[in-house]
Design an enzyme around this catalytic site. Structure first.
Site, PDB file in Angstrom:
ATOM      1  N   THR A  80      -6.509  -0.862   9.530  1.00  7.77           N
ATOM      2  CA  THR A  80      -6.485   0.142  10.775  1.00  7.77           C
ATOM      3  C   THR A  80      -6.117  -0.463  11.976  1.00  7.77           C
ATOM      4  O   THR A  80      -6.931  -1.203  12.650  1.00  7.77           O
ATOM      5  CB  THR A  80      -7.549   1.102  10.741  1.00  7.77           C
ATOM      6  OG1 THR A  80      -8.144   1.512   9.433  1.00  7.77           O
ATOM      7  CG2 THR A  80      -7.020   2.546  11.566  1.00  7.77           C
ATOM      8  N   LYS A 123     -13.012   2.642  -0.235  1.00  4.27           N
ATOM      9  CA  LYS A 123     -12.852   2.642   1.253  1.00  4.27           C
ATOM     10  C   LYS A 123     -13.971   3.401   2.014  1.00  4.27           C
ATOM     11  O   LYS A 123     -14.643   4.286   1.631  1.00  4.27           O
ATOM     12  CB  LYS A 123     -11.655   3.526   1.700  1.00  4.27           C
ATOM     13  CG  LYS A 123     -10.335   3.352   1.261  1.00  4.27           C
ATOM     14  CD  LYS A 123      -9.175   4.134   1.373  1.00  4.27           C
ATOM     15  CE  LYS A 123      -9.026   4.533   3.006  1.00  4.27           C
ATOM     16  NZ  LYS A 123      -7.926   5.647   2.972  1.00  4.27           N
ATOM     17  N   ARG A 148       1.083  -1.230  -0.113  1.00  8.96           N
ATOM     18  CA  ARG A 148       0.063  -0.009   0.046  1.00  8.96           C
ATOM     19  C   ARG A 148       0.852   1.067  -0.037  1.00  8.96           C
ATOM     20  O   ARG A 148       1.795   1.358   0.916  1.00  8.96           O
ATOM     21  CB  ARG A 148      -0.811  -0.054   1.397  1.00  8.96           C
ATOM     22  CG  ARG A 148      -1.591   1.420   1.426  1.00  8.96           C
ATOM     23  CD  ARG A 148      -2.522   1.271   2.715  1.00  8.96           C
ATOM     24  NE  ARG A 148      -3.316   2.368   2.881  1.00  8.96           N
ATOM     25  CZ  ARG A 148      -2.907   3.227   3.915  1.00  8.96           C
ATOM     26  NH1 ARG A 148      -1.799   3.100   4.857  1.00  8.96           N
ATOM     27  NH2 ARG A 148      -3.569   4.477   4.085  1.00  8.96           N
ATOM     28  N   ARG A 195     -10.723  20.883   6.424  1.00  6.27           N
ATOM     29  CA  ARG A 195      -9.776  20.853   7.258  1.00  6.27           C
ATOM     30  C   ARG A 195      -9.904  22.110   8.060  1.00  6.27           C
ATOM     31  O   ARG A 195     -10.504  23.135   7.298  1.00  6.27           O
ATOM     32  CB  ARG A 195      -8.307  20.834   6.710  1.00  6.27           C
ATOM     33  CG  ARG A 195      -7.793  19.445   6.275  1.00  6.27           C
ATOM     34  CD  ARG A 195      -6.294  19.263   5.943  1.00  6.27           C
ATOM     35  NE  ARG A 195      -6.217  17.850   5.862  1.00  6.27           N
ATOM     36  CZ  ARG A 195      -5.408  17.182   6.838  1.00  6.27           C
ATOM     37  NH1 ARG A 195      -5.419  17.602   7.731  1.00  6.27           N
ATOM     38  NH2 ARG A 195      -5.164  15.884   6.542  1.00  6.27           N
TER      39      ARG A 195
END
Length: 545
Positions: A334, A276, A53, A106
């Site tokens: 994760t 994802k 990855r 953000r």
């Protein structure tokens, strides 16, 4: 760092004639500063890494170039013990997955943060205002006023909504939404949102923002994602994992763009899209996203911020089961062995986490920071392989405690109702091969794959408990098969072998590679084309001589 050969024994052994029973569940590993050099990467490959990855949220062009070059130089087991002269085709069929940064929300830069390392402290109980206008973008954020770079923030939040800053390190509760965009509003003040700070914490510039439960209109790809995908395709990546996918339309837009890049670069086989799932919106539209995707990554990091953390395991199980029913690969990702970034052994809870992902039916499990920047990248992969092997052996001997997975019956029911007759015909052949392997206690299923490599994917979907050795016509197709549970692709071996000799040669090569030995039962299955260009299935159940 140089590792002793005993540590690498899960993938590599000096004796090619020894029987080799590899793990069925694959390992995807993030490569970073502590694992990008050739000697470490070669050890990772020998310990069981099947897919590399590349995290484009952090990786530079120079780092990507180095990592791709070093992976391609690594020697895989099949190349090491091969007797053919196909050269690069069968030296190493490890895949490459490009993980995009994705469209993000953000916070702005802090006021007077010239070094980029300054922080501000937010105190629990205090009030803070979120702004979306250019004035605050330019002047900088403070402990009473934050700039958020999503202009429609006031349209997707309501009193009581939560705003999570820096992966949930600081939580805000919305008290008032001031929507001054309405023509009936006399205020000239830009729209803004007033919140209460739920907990005390420090905040840095450009921290990420999560809006649990809010449905935004963020695009499928940022401009950076578009640049990264085009660049990645020049490096012949095999999979693209787009971040923050929210709908089936997002997947369609990404696939359309990937095809445009392929046309521009004159590429015939495009990367597989592994969507994802990391938001409430994606969960709401999961079935539609799955239908449009080639596979799914259960991205538990952001998902654990977006939904109540106690629901993440439930969501994981539902998504893995749905992928199994659809016959599409699923990666569980994760913090699987997070503590091994600093320690040579994982926690018991982490071991249980990997084990349960295998029991659930995951095609692959993934390492992140453990192998990208941790102190023990090789030990991490070796430990993960050992956990996988232990779980798979236990499931084999105690199916009453673990269950048989979601493959054989659920996938069979789905595929029998498919409108594509060619697909359902192939599924019947795949099911017959898996059933024969189970009844005869075969040591392996050998698949003679056609140009599209559909049959091996279907065989994997029925979840046999033995290796599926796939003889692929090209290295590209072999790498794209690597993500499927149980599939061990071999590229180019049978390219010039006459049709009638392929089963015999497949058995010969599988024996050389250690999958089978004399006296073993083996199933050989394939789709062939006769002189009138009609496809027909062949299946042979035999004893290895």
């Amino acid at each position: 760092m140089t590792y002793p050969k005993s540590l690498l024994s899960s993938e590599y052994d000096s004796c090619p004639l020894q029987t080799w029973t590899p793990q069925l569940t694959k390992i995807v590993s993030t490569i970073g500063p502590t694992s990008e050099q050739f000697d470490v990467m070669q050890d990772l490959v020998r310990c069981g890494v099947r897919i590399m990855r590349l995290n484009f949220s952090h990786a530079t062009v120079e780092e990507v170039e180095l990592r791709v070059k070093n992976l391609r130089m690594c020697q895989g087991r099949h190349g090491a013990f091969s007797s053919s002269d196909n050269g690069e085709d069968d030296k190493n069929v490890r895949g490459i997955l490009l993980d995009t940064r994705g469209p993000e929300i953000r916070m702005g830069k802090l006021q007077n943060d010239h070094s980029g390392h300054e922080t501000i402290k937010l105190e629990a109980g205090n009030s803070i205002t979120l702004h979306m206008d250019d004035h605050w973008a330019g002047s900088g954020s403070t402990k009473t006023d934050l700039f958020i770079d999503y202009p429609k923030l006031h349209k997707v939040l309501a009193p009581g909504s939560k705003v999570l800053l820096d992966d949930g390190a600081i939580i805000l509760t919305v008290t008032t939404v001031h929507d001054n965009d309405d023509d009936n509003t006399s205020s000239s003040e830009p729209s803004h949102i007033t919140c209460t700070i739920d907990n005390t914490g420090e905040l840095r510039s450009r921290a990420g923002v999560n809006l649990p439960g809010a449905e935004t209109d963020l695009p499928a790809m940022s401009q950076k994602d578009r640049i990264d995908i085009l660049y990645g395709m020049t490096k012949d990546v095999d999979y693209i994992a787009p971040s923050f996918v929210q709908s089936a339309q997002h997947v369609r837009e990404i696939r359309e763009y990937v095809q445009q890049c392929a046309n521009e670069l004159n590429i015939e086989v495009i990367p597989l899209i592994i969507s994802k799932i990391e938001s409430m919106s994606a969960l709401k539209h999961f079935d539609e996203i799955l239908k449009e995707s080639d596979g799914i990554m259960v991205a538990r990091g952001d998902l654990g911020v977006e939904i109540p953390i106690q629901q993440v395991t439930n969501a994981q199980k539902e998504m893995v089961a749905a992928c199994n029913r659809a016959g599409k690969p699923v990666i569980v990702a994760t913090q699987m062995l997070e503590s091994m970034a600093k320690n040579p052994r994982p926690t018991r809870a982490e071991v249980s986490d990997v084990t349960n992902a295998v029991y659930d039916g995951a095609d692959a499990v993934m390492t992140s920071g453990e192998t990208a920047k941790g102190k023990y990248p090789v030990e991490t992969v070796k430990m993960m392989n050992e956990i996988i092997l232990s779980a798979e052996k236990f499931r084999e001997v105690r199916p009453d405690l673990v269950g048989t997975g979601h493959g054989l019956f659920e996938f069979g029911n789905e595929i029998e109702n498919d409108d594509d007759k060619s697909l359902s015909d192939r599924a019947s052949v795949a099911k017959a091969a898996v059933t024969a392997a189970s009844n005869r206690h075969a040591k392996a299923i050998l698949v003679l794959a056609g140009t599209r490599c559909v049959l091996p994917r279907l065989v994997s979907a029925y979840r046999p408990d033995v290796p599926i050795v796939v003889f692929s016509p090209t290295a590209k197709m072999a790498r794209q098969l690597m993500i499927y549970r149980g599939v061990h692709p071999v590229a180019g071996k049978l390219r010039d072998v006459p049709m009638q000799q392929r089963p015999t040669m497949a058995i010969k090569y599988a024996k050389e590679m250690g999958f089978i030995q004399k006296g073993d039962d083996v199933v050989v299955v394939g789709m062939e084309t006769d002189i009138e260009m009609e496809e027909f299935a062949t299946m042979r159940v035999t004893v290895v001589k």
